[in-house]
Design a protein around this motif. Structure first.
Motif, PDB file in Angstrom:
ATOM      1  N   VAL A 194       1.095  -1.247  -0.214  1.00 38.69           N
ATOM      2  CA  VAL A 194       0.161  -0.043  -0.122  1.00 38.69           C
ATOM      3  C   VAL A 194       0.916   1.373   0.005  1.00 38.69           C
ATOM      4  O   VAL A 194       1.552   1.395   0.579  1.00 38.69           O
ATOM      5  N   PRO A 195       0.261   2.049  -0.459  1.00 38.17           N
ATOM      6  CA  PRO A 195       1.077   3.312  -0.667  1.00 38.17           C
ATOM      7  C   PRO A 195       1.791   4.219   0.747  1.00 38.17           C
ATOM      8  O   PRO A 195       0.377   4.386   1.263  1.00 38.17           O
ATOM      9  N   PRO A 196       2.717   4.451   0.767  1.00 40.01           N
ATOM     10  CA  PRO A 196       3.033   5.276   2.033  1.00 40.01           C
ATOM     11  C   PRO A 196       1.621   6.479   2.169  1.00 40.01           C
ATOM     12  O   PRO A 196       0.617   7.010   3.244  1.00 40.01           O
ATOM     13  N   ASP A 197       1.118   7.783   1.083  1.00 39.15           N
ATOM     14  CA  ASP A 197       0.064   8.272   1.326  1.00 39.15           C
ATOM     15  C   ASP A 197      -1.250   8.173   0.386  1.00 39.15           C
ATOM     16  O   ASP A 197      -2.171   8.595  -0.222  1.00 39.15           O
ATOM     17  N   GLU A 198      -1.305   6.860   1.356  1.00 39.05           N
ATOM     18  CA  GLU A 198      -2.985   6.119   0.352  1.00 39.05           C
ATOM     19  C   GLU A 198      -4.356   6.839   1.112  1.00 39.05           C
ATOM     20  O   GLU A 198      -4.972   6.403  -0.123  1.00 39.05           O
ATOM     21  N   ALA A 199      -3.894   7.252   2.059  1.00 36.31           N
ATOM     22  CA  ALA A 199      -5.332   7.797   2.507  1.00 36.31           C
ATOM     23  C   ALA A 199      -6.146   8.718   1.506  1.00 36.31           C
ATOM     24  O   ALA A 199      -6.829   9.282   1.104  1.00 36.31           O
ATOM     25  N   GLU A 200      -4.349  10.012   0.937  1.00 35.52           N
ATOM     26  CA  GLU A 200      -4.583  10.712   0.174  1.00 35.52           C
ATOM     27  C   GLU A 200      -5.072  10.791  -1.242  1.00 35.52           C
ATOM     28  O   GLU A 200      -6.438  11.458  -1.302  1.00 35.52           O
ATOM     29  N   ARG A 201      -4.022   9.821  -1.267  1.00 36.38           N
ATOM     30  CA  ARG A 201      -4.758   8.857  -3.180  1.00 36.38           C
ATOM     31  C   ARG A 201      -6.408   8.697  -3.059  1.00 36.38           C
ATOM     32  O   ARG A 201      -6.820   9.160  -4.225  1.00 36.38           O
ATOM     33  N   LEU A 202      -6.756   7.480  -1.455  1.00 37.45           N
ATOM     34  CA  LEU A 202      -7.897   7.867  -2.087  1.00 37.45           C
ATOM     35  C   LEU A 202      -8.998   8.946  -1.757  1.00 37.45           C
ATOM     36  O   LEU A 202     -10.269   8.627  -2.766  1.00 37.45           O
ATOM     37  N   LEU A 203      -8.637   9.993  -1.283  1.00 38.64           N
ATOM     38  CA  LEU A 203      -9.842  11.333  -1.097  1.00 38.64           C
ATOM     39  C   LEU A 203      -9.252  11.797  -3.295  1.00 38.64           C
ATOM     40  O   LEU A 203     -10.381  12.102  -2.741  1.00 38.64           O
ATOM     41  N   ASP A 204      -7.710  11.754  -2.701  1.00 35.30           N
ATOM     42  CA  ASP A 204      -8.062  12.538  -4.171  1.00 35.30           C
ATOM     43  C   ASP A 204      -8.830  11.300  -5.571  1.00 35.30           C
ATOM     44  O   ASP A 204      -9.970  12.250  -6.204  1.00 35.30           O
ATOM     45  N   LEU A 205      -9.123  10.306  -5.650  1.00 33.80           N
ATOM     46  CA  LEU A 205     -10.079   9.272  -6.527  1.00 33.80           C
ATOM     47  C   LEU A 205     -11.376   9.451  -6.614  1.00 33.80           C
ATOM     48  O   LEU A 205     -11.958   9.987  -6.932  1.00 33.80           O
ATOM     49  N   ALA A 206     -11.719   9.593  -4.693  1.00 37.18           N
ATOM     50  CA  ALA A 206     -12.804  10.299  -4.489  1.00 37.18           C
ATOM     51  C   ALA A 206     -13.554  11.861  -5.247  1.00 37.18           C
ATOM     52  O   ALA A 206     -14.227  11.325  -5.512  1.00 37.18           O
ATOM     53  N   HIS A 207     -12.631  12.130  -5.628  1.00 37.51           N
ATOM     54  CA  HIS A 207     -13.666  13.298  -5.617  1.00 37.51           C
ATOM     55  C   HIS A 207     -13.505  13.629  -7.258  1.00 37.51           C
ATOM     56  O   HIS A 207     -14.181  14.159  -7.283  1.00 37.51           O
ATOM     57  N   TYR A 208     -13.420  12.846  -8.186  1.00 37.66           N
ATOM     58  CA  TYR A 208     -13.276  12.553  -9.548  1.00 37.66           C
ATOM     59  C   TYR A 208     -14.857  12.402  -9.565  1.00 37.66           C
ATOM     60  O   TYR A 208     -15.194  11.990 -10.810  1.00 37.66           O
ATOM     61  N   HIS A 209     -15.372  11.785  -8.725  1.00 36.92           N
ATOM     62  CA  HIS A 209     -16.823  10.488  -8.696  1.00 36.92           C
ATOM     63  C   HIS A 209     -16.933   9.918  -9.688  1.00 36.92           C
ATOM     64  O   HIS A 209     -17.884  10.212 -10.677  1.00 36.92           O
TER      65      HIS A 209
END
Length: 510
Positions: free
Chosen positions: A6-21
């Motif tokens: 799992v990437p070290p910045d996984e939480a930020e990555r998932l939030l950015d992904l969710a941003h695009y809907h």
């Protein structure tokens, strides 16, 4: 296959992904065009745009296969998002991470994988544009550059898509705001109409019913009713109902009145509006009403009057809405409810002031002002009535010998006894001192009035030691003429009765 870390910045990555809907959305030609170009330019049978979620990779666009979702621990792309540059594996069978992957060992026997990460402006790698081949092969620099260019194109399209969606949301929000302003203006007019309505000389029930109708129409409710609680039980009246409603809902008032338990039965003590967005989920929802299609209900307290509690009940029916009660609807319901409650409170204050002004402070009977007003009203209406004027014999001597406090007690007992004997069939007035008058409906005889006094005088007698009695003069409305008023006629007859009583006592004394 070895699962990717799992990437070290996984939480930020998932939030950015969710941003695009973008997850779990339908096919879009703009992304399908990118995967078709990738397959054609790189001469491969398989290509996809994938997004790596918490526990899966999900494909927005695919060429050559149809597997829109794969567990994250079984996808090549989970490794690609660990780096900024493309991940290229010329022969998957020779890479310990992927040699045992089902797609390598079994159909379609994938041999080559190349993926370029989809990198957001914030620097997060949320997915990949990847190509696969059933033959082991290497990609040249031009191939890799084309793959990266196409990945950048996919990311640009994703950014554009997100920007367009935000603009659409803003336009929708502005349109909704404009509509909300229009609704607010209309609701302000409705609220003004409710204020004016409460100032009209209507009974509280009529005023509440008409206010309920105005409010229900303003919010475009499917059904509006007035609920009146008396002795703990609600009685519901339909004010308005769409003609196309299911018969059970159209006649809901009858169903509620016949029922011994319902959501409405619980609302007597309501002090703030209660909104039920999903009626069927309430434990006391009526099955027949659910089946008839009721979605949502709102109960708004309208105040109390003479022991009765008034509520507005309004309903939404049909296809379920995410927010059946808009903010502007709630604002109107709450403001209108406060207005009606305030009007009831003010009216109660006026009624109390009028009652106080018409009441004799000592005995609780009505006073001379009330008598003059009520007599005039009886005469204007022209209905038959009887006036009985009376005073207490021996009252002056009682005050002189036993004191005014004892005299006051006798007056209170006498007035209370008169009211109890009439049982609401007439009114008792104290004109002053020991002088009282009764206004009685229809034509009462002197004997009828004497029967009342036969009870009232002994009760008053209990408040003193000395002996008291009562003289009365009775006059009926039919006897009035231009020469003498009805009170004058009754007064003359009372003094005639007093004279006869004194003469009788004098004769007995001799």
């Amino acid at each position: 296959m070895l699962p990717a870390p799992v990437p070290p910045d996984e939480a930020e990555r998932l939030l950015d992904l969710a941003h695009y809907h973008i997850l779990d959305t339908g096919r879009e030609e703009v992304f399908d065009r990118v995967t078709r170009l990738a397959a054609r330019l790189l001469h491969v049978p398989l290509a996809a745009i994938n997004f790596v979620d918490v526990d899966r990779h999900w494909s927005k666009s695919m060429v050559g296969y149809d597997a829109p979702e794969v567990p994250r621990n079984a996808t090549f792309c989970a490794w690609t998002i660990l780096q900024d540059t493309p991940l290229v594996v010329p022969d998957l069978t020779q890479d310990v991470r992927f040699a045992h992957h089902p797609g390598v060992v079994h159909e379609p026997h994938v041999r080559m994988y190349a993926g370029a990460p989809l990198k957001t402006p914030a620097g997060q790698r949320i997915g990949t544009l990847c190509v696969l081949d059933t033959e082991a092969r290497t990609l040249g620099d031009e191939d890799l550059k084309a793959l990266q260019d196409l990945a950048a194109t996919a990311m640009s399209e994703l950014e554009l898509r997100n920007h367009v969606q935000r603009l659409q949301q803003q336009v929708s929000a502005q349109a909704e705001h404009s509509l909300d302003l229009q609704r607010s203006l209309a609701h302000a007019h409705t609220l003004e109409a409710v204020h004016e309505l409460m100032d009209l000389p209507l009974s509280p029930e009529d005023a509440a019913r008409q206010a309920a109708g105005l409010i229900g129409q303003a919010i475009h409710a499917d059904w509006t009713g007035l609920v009146i609680f008396e002795d703990g039980r609600p009685h519901t009246q339909r004010v308005y109902g769409e003609s196309a409603l299911h018969p059970v809902l159209f006649d809901l008032a009858a169903h509620l009145n016949a029922s011994h338990t319902s959501v409405t039965h619980r609302m007597e003590g309501l002090t703030e509006p209660y909104y039920l967005d999903t009626y069927r989920e309430h434990s006391e929802a009526l099955p027949a009403v659910i089946e008839a299609g009721l979605q949502a209900a709102a109960w708004v307290p309208l105040g109390q009057w003479q022991g009765k509690t008034f509520l507005l009940l309004t309903l939404r029916v049909g296809q379920e809405r995410e927010l059946p009660w808009r903010g502007s609807d709630r604002t109107l319901l709450e403001a209108a409810g406060r207005s009606v409650r305030a009007a009831f409170h003010a009216r109660a204050g006026v009624e109390a002031a009028i009652h106080t002004a018409r009441q004799d402070a000592l005995t609780g009977a009505l006073n001379r002002r009330a008598f003059d007003e009520d007599l005039e009203q009886h005469q204007v209406l022209g209905s038959a009535f009887t006036l009985a004027l009376m005073d207490l014999d021996g009252f002056k001597a009682l005050n002189d010998t036993e004191g005014h406090a004892q005299g006051d007690k006798v007056l209170q007992l006498f007035a209370g006894a008169l009211k109890a004997e009439l049982q609401g069939q007439g009114e008792v007035y104290r004109l002053g001192g020991d002088e009282f008058v009764l206004l009685l409906p229809e034509a009462w005889t002197a004997d009828d009035v004497d029967e009342v006094l036969d009870v009232a005088v002994p009760i008053a007698q209990q408040g003193c030691l000395g002996r008291i009695g009562a003289s009365v003069g009775v006059a009926r409305s039919a006897e009035v003429d231009e020469r003498v008023s009805l009170p004058e006629l009754a007064d003359a007859r009372m003094y005639e009765a007093k004279r006869r009583r004194k003469a009788l006592r004098a004769g007995q004394g001799s």
